[in-house]
Structures are given as C-alpha cells and as structure tokens.
Design a protein around this motif. Structure first.
Motif, PDB file in Angstrom:
ATOM      1  N   SER A  39       1.249   7.963   5.227  1.00  0.00           N
ATOM      2  CA  SER A  39       0.686   8.321   3.921  1.00  0.00           C
ATOM      3  C   SER A  39       1.777   8.454   2.869  1.00  0.00           C
ATOM      4  CB  SER A  39      -0.104   9.635   4.024  1.00  0.00           C
ATOM      5  OG  SER A  39      -1.255   9.447   4.786  1.00  0.00           O
ATOM      6  N   GLU A  40       2.873   9.118   3.234  1.00  0.00           N
ATOM      7  CA  GLU A  40       3.969   9.279   2.273  1.00  0.00           C
ATOM      8  C   GLU A  40       4.620   7.950   1.945  1.00  0.00           C
ATOM      9  OE1 GLU A  40       8.119  11.741   1.591  1.00  0.00           O
ATOM     10  OE2 GLU A  40       6.873  12.247   3.313  1.00  0.00           O
ATOM     11  N   PHE A  41       4.834   7.112   2.952  1.00  0.00           N
ATOM     12  CA  PHE A  41       5.451   5.796   2.770  1.00  0.00           C
ATOM     13  C   PHE A  41       4.648   4.968   1.770  1.00  0.00           C
ATOM     14  CE2 PHE A  41       6.152   1.361   4.143  1.00  0.00           C
ATOM     15  CZ  PHE A  41       7.538   1.310   4.184  1.00  0.00           C
ATOM     16  N   ILE A  42       3.338   4.983   1.926  1.00  0.00           N
ATOM     17  CA  ILE A  42       2.465   4.219   1.021  1.00  0.00           C
ATOM     18  C   ILE A  42       2.379   4.895  -0.339  1.00  0.00           C
ATOM     19  CG2 ILE A  42       0.078   3.461   0.630  1.00  0.00           C
ATOM     20  CD1 ILE A  42       1.551   1.771   2.737  1.00  0.00           C
ATOM     21  N   ALA A  43       2.201   6.200  -0.382  1.00  0.00           N
ATOM     22  CA  ALA A  43       2.028   6.917  -1.654  1.00  0.00           C
ATOM     23  C   ALA A  43       3.270   6.802  -2.535  1.00  0.00           C
ATOM     24  CB  ALA A  43       1.704   8.389  -1.392  1.00  0.00           C
ATOM     25  N   ARG A  44       4.447   6.849  -1.915  1.00  0.00           N
ATOM     26  CA  ARG A  44       5.692   6.779  -2.687  1.00  0.00           C
ATOM     27  C   ARG A  44       6.165   5.348  -2.883  1.00  0.00           C
ATOM     28  NH1 ARG A  44       9.988  10.321  -0.118  1.00  0.00           N
ATOM     29  NH2 ARG A  44      11.099   9.748  -1.998  1.00  0.00           N
ATOM     30  N   ASP A  45       5.438   4.380  -2.331  1.00  0.00           N
ATOM     31  CA  ASP A  45       5.782   2.963  -2.473  1.00  0.00           C
ATOM     32  C   ASP A  45       7.224   2.722  -2.036  1.00  0.00           C
ATOM     33  OD1 ASP A  45       5.570   0.480  -5.106  1.00  0.00           O
ATOM     34  OD2 ASP A  45       5.050   0.369  -3.000  1.00  0.00           O
ATOM     35  N   ILE A  46       7.569   3.243  -0.870  1.00  0.00           N
ATOM     36  CA  ILE A  46       8.941   3.184  -0.377  1.00  0.00           C
ATOM     37  C   ILE A  46       9.327   1.793   0.081  1.00  0.00           C
ATOM     38  CG2 ILE A  46      10.440   4.021   1.493  1.00  0.00           C
ATOM     39  CD1 ILE A  46       8.963   6.738   1.129  1.00  0.00           C
ATOM     40  N   GLY A  47       8.416   1.079   0.649  1.00  0.00           N
ATOM     41  CA  GLY A  47       8.734  -0.260   1.141  1.00  0.00           C
ATOM     42  C   GLY A  47       7.465  -0.996   1.503  1.00  0.00           C
ATOM     43  N   GLU A  48       7.686  -2.101   2.207  1.00  0.00           N
ATOM     44  CA  GLU A  48       6.556  -2.932   2.608  1.00  0.00           C
ATOM     45  C   GLU A  48       6.711  -3.317   4.065  1.00  0.00           C
ATOM     46  OE1 GLU A  48       6.318  -6.320   0.076  1.00  0.00           O
ATOM     47  OE2 GLU A  48       6.122  -5.116  -1.729  1.00  0.00           O
ATOM     48  N   GLY A  49       5.652  -3.295   4.782  1.00  0.00           N
ATOM     49  CA  GLY A  49       5.647  -3.811   6.135  1.00  0.00           C
ATOM     50  C   GLY A  49       6.021  -2.815   7.216  1.00  0.00           C
ATOM     51  N   LEU A  50       5.659  -3.211   8.424  1.00  0.00           N
ATOM     52  CA  LEU A  50       5.833  -2.358   9.590  1.00  0.00           C
ATOM     53  C   LEU A  50       7.300  -2.078   9.886  1.00  0.00           C
ATOM     54  CD1 LEU A  50       4.628  -0.874  12.018  1.00  0.00           C
ATOM     55  CD2 LEU A  50       4.613  -3.064  13.237  1.00  0.00           C
TER      56      LEU A  50
END
Length: 99
Positions: free
Chosen positions: A67-78
């Motif tokens: 959730s944090e990875f997506i919400a903060r737009d940290i990166g893309e992909g697994l």
C-alpha cells in the motif's frame, strides 16, 4: 523545520515529487493508496507474498508495504517492490521486537 528528522526517499523518482507523494511518513500519517490504487496494491502484495513470506514477512506487513509503495509512487513492478520492501524491513517503522 520539525519534520526534518523524518525519513525521506534520498532519490525519489521524478513522478513522486511531481505529484507531491514524497511527504515523510509518520506513525500517525502513513500514506494510503487512493481508491484507484487499492487494487494495484493488493495485486502487488499477492505477487510478492510467496517470496517475502518465505523471508519472514507477515501477510499484514506485506500488505502495508505494498500500500505504501503504491501510495507514495516509489517505483514500478515486482522487482522494485521486493528490493524496497526488503530495505524497509519486516517490522513497521518505529517498532522493535520484544524479547
């Protein structure tokens, strides 16, 4: 500035700063994905669960990290998520194991 001691991504992707998702996370304010991002976070967590779970991450922690990875737009992909999640660790920030 009182927030100077809070963690920030040292080199955030341009898209993270462009949309102002680089605010520091505090225990009272951990970024939550927008409604349109919830499904992406769930899918990412499910993709990462076998690998991170084998490394000792709880299902709840994997969900929080996704959730944090997506919400903060940290990166893309697994692969980017797995690297970032390992760096963040198994325990939420500000907690420690009790022995």
């Amino acid at each position: 500035m009182p927030d100077d001691d809070l963690p920030r991504e040292p080199d955030p992707p341009a898209r993270a700063t462009d949309v102002d998702k680089q605010d520091p996370a505090t225990p009272d304010h951990i970024p939550e994905p927008e409604a349109s991002e919830v499904e992406s976070a769930r899918l990412l967590a499910n993709q990462a669960r076998p690998e991170l779970g084998a490394e000792g991450f709880s299902d709840q922690r994997i969900d929080e990290l996704a959730s944090e990875f997506i919400a903060r737009d940290i990166g893309e992909g697994l692969e980017e998520f797995l690297r970032w999640a390992r760096a963040e660790g198994q325990l939420p920030q500000g907690t420690s194991e009790l022995f």
